[in-house]
Scaffold this motif. Structure first.
Motif, PDB file in Angstrom:
ATOM      1  N   TRP A  37     -35.382 114.304-110.389  1.00  0.00           N
ATOM      2  CA  TRP A  37     -35.130 115.260-111.467  1.00  0.00           C
ATOM      3  C   TRP A  37     -36.232 116.317-111.543  1.00  0.00           C
ATOM      4  CZ3 TRP A  37     -37.400 115.023-116.751  1.00  0.00           C
ATOM      5  CH2 TRP A  37     -36.751 115.863-117.651  1.00  0.00           C
ATOM      6  N   GLY A  63     -28.622 123.082-109.311  1.00  0.00           N
ATOM      7  CA  GLY A  63     -29.485 123.412-110.433  1.00  0.00           C
ATOM      8  C   GLY A  63     -30.958 123.363-110.125  1.00  0.00           C
ATOM      9  N   HIS A  69     -26.402 127.049-109.384  1.00  0.00           N
ATOM     10  CA  HIS A  69     -26.365 126.468-110.718  1.00  0.00           C
ATOM     11  C   HIS A  69     -24.903 126.256-111.110  1.00  0.00           C
ATOM     12  CE1 HIS A  69     -30.593 128.037-112.069  1.00  0.00           C
ATOM     13  NE2 HIS A  69     -30.610 127.430-110.886  1.00  0.00           N
ATOM     14  N   ARG A  70     -24.633 125.169-111.782  1.00  0.00           N
ATOM     15  CA  ARG A  70     -23.269 124.919-112.225  1.00  0.00           C
ATOM     16  C   ARG A  70     -22.861 125.975-113.253  1.00  0.00           C
ATOM     17  NH1 ARG A  70     -22.090 120.334-109.661  1.00  0.00           N
ATOM     18  NH2 ARG A  70     -23.493 118.533-109.707  1.00  0.00           N
ATOM     19  N   ASN A  75     -21.225 120.410-116.310  1.00  0.00           N
ATOM     20  CA  ASN A  75     -22.321 119.525-116.708  1.00  0.00           C
ATOM     21  C   ASN A  75     -23.106 119.058-115.486  1.00  0.00           C
ATOM     22  OD1 ASN A  75     -21.626 119.208-119.642  1.00  0.00           O
ATOM     23  ND2 ASN A  75     -19.733 118.404-118.759  1.00  0.00           N
ATOM     24  N   TYR A  76     -24.256 118.464-115.750  1.00  0.00           N
ATOM     25  CA  TYR A  76     -25.074 117.869-114.696  1.00  0.00           C
ATOM     26  C   TYR A  76     -25.072 116.345-114.800  1.00  0.00           C
ATOM     27  CZ  TYR A  76     -26.872 122.439-113.286  1.00  0.00           C
ATOM     28  OH  TYR A  76     -26.986 123.734-112.804  1.00  0.00           O
ATOM     29  N   GLU A  81     -22.757 114.453-108.720  1.00  0.00           N
ATOM     30  CA  GLU A  81     -23.482 114.829-107.510  1.00  0.00           C
ATOM     31  C   GLU A  81     -22.915 114.168-106.263  1.00  0.00           C
ATOM     32  OE1 GLU A  81     -27.673 114.459-108.310  1.00  0.00           O
ATOM     33  OE2 GLU A  81     -27.568 116.037-109.824  1.00  0.00           O
ATOM     34  N   LEU A 206     -30.620 121.316-117.095  1.00  0.00           N
ATOM     35  CA  LEU A 206     -30.960 120.006-116.543  1.00  0.00           C
ATOM     36  C   LEU A 206     -31.766 119.167-117.537  1.00  0.00           C
ATOM     37  CD1 LEU A 206     -31.943 121.147-112.956  1.00  0.00           C
ATOM     38  CD2 LEU A 206     -30.144 119.494-113.469  1.00  0.00           C
ATOM     39  N   SER A 210     -27.036 113.661-120.640  1.00  0.00           N
ATOM     40  CA  SER A 210     -25.703 113.592-120.057  1.00  0.00           C
ATOM     41  C   SER A 210     -24.653 113.469-121.158  1.00  0.00           C
ATOM     42  CB  SER A 210     -25.595 112.380-119.124  1.00  0.00           C
ATOM     43  OG  SER A 210     -26.510 112.474-118.066  1.00  0.00           O
TER      44      SER A 210
END
Length: 291
Positions: A37, A63, A69-70, A75-76, A81, A206, A210
């Motif tokens: 991260w 990201g 970048h999304r 969302n991340y 992934e 980021l 979540s």
């Protein structure tokens, strides 16, 4: 020591662009490297040259670093992934591959391998395996927190450092302290010049929680599908209490071979840590034990 320097590459799929560094022997065993991260592919600059006979492609995950970048409506969440990893290996023309991964990247690697066990040959993990279990009754609160944080971080003004060295110093003394060498490597890849100095290139979103998290049964389901060999390095001075938290998980996963090694959470970016990890991982990733 394999002295080959990396080749900068970009991988295109589904209107996405992933930046990466390709190390080593292009005819060697195909391996994808996933960083942690707020890091980037420079996270493997110390370890990658110590892995001869391996075609290692270290990614800037979405990201992060120089990758896409999304979109604002995306969302991340970590399980998303897996789709990016599959897009990357498709762009590379690989059917089967191994994964070497650190921290959050290790969790993403486990999720990818659990979802697609026929594609992943081996997992080599560094100070990361699974996230802490969440309870089902926490789901509404988790969602509310994530939505609030997404809005806040999307509107956040980026901090600007007047000099590059100031950014290095900030990264050196971050949540997980780094050596000067490691901080400089991560910062060189993870900043961009703006008016007034330098700022981070990572997507601020980021930092948000979540929108949903995995519960204990879901995590066990992913682990149960790891049919491939798995090696896990745990840092003796890594994330507080993580080794103790993972002991019962490892007890229930007899197929995971774990070793504790001296070093911090980023021990693969420390000279002695990288050497010790490479000595264990290199023959494993080359499949020498399979012969």
């Amino acid at each position: 020591m394999n002295q080959i320097t990396p080749r900068e590459i970009t991988l295109e799929f589904d209107n996405k662009t992933i930046a990466a560094r390709q190390w080593g022997d292009r005819e060697g065993e195909p391996v994808i490297a996933l960083h942690g991260w707020l890091d980037n592919c420079a996270s493997f600059d110390r370890l990658a040259p110590l892995l001869p006979g391996i075609n290692l492609v270290a990614l800037d995950m979405p990201g992060h670093g120089r990758s896409y970048h999304r979109s604002l409506d995306a969302n991340y969440n970590i399980w998303e992934e897996a789709e990016d990893v599959l897009g990357v290996v498709h762009a590379l023309g690989w059917r089967k591959f191994s994964i070497v991964a650190h921290s959050r990247g290790a969790i993403a690697g486990v999720i990818t391998a659990g979802a697609f066990p026929d594609r992943v040959k081996r997992l080599a993990l560094i100070d990361g395996l699974v996230p802490p279990f969440t309870k089902d009754e926490e789901a509404p609160e988790n969602l509310a927190k994530a939505i609030a944080q997404r809005a806040r971080y999307a509107a956040r003004r980026l901090k600007v450092y007047s000099t590059f060295d100031e950014a290095v110093e900030a990264r050196k003394n971050g949540m997980f302290p780094l050596t000067e060498w490691a901080a400089r490597a991560i910062t060189e890849r993870g900043t961009r010049e703006v008016e007034g100095g330098y700022t981070w290139s990572n997507d601020p979103r980021l930092m948000a929680a979540s929108t949903a998290k995995l519960n204990e049964q879901q995590i066990k389901a992913y682990l149960s599908r790891l049919s491939m060999p798995v090696q896990l390095v745990l840092a003796e001075d890594g994330i507080a209490e993580m080794i103790e938290r993972l002991r019962p998980v490892l007890h229930g996963c007899q197929g995971i071979e774990a070793q504790e090694m001296p070093g911090s959470h980023h021990l693969h970016l420390e000279e002695s840590g990288a050497q010790a990890i490479a000595e264990w991982f290199a023959p494993f990733l080359r499949g020498e034990a399979d012969a």
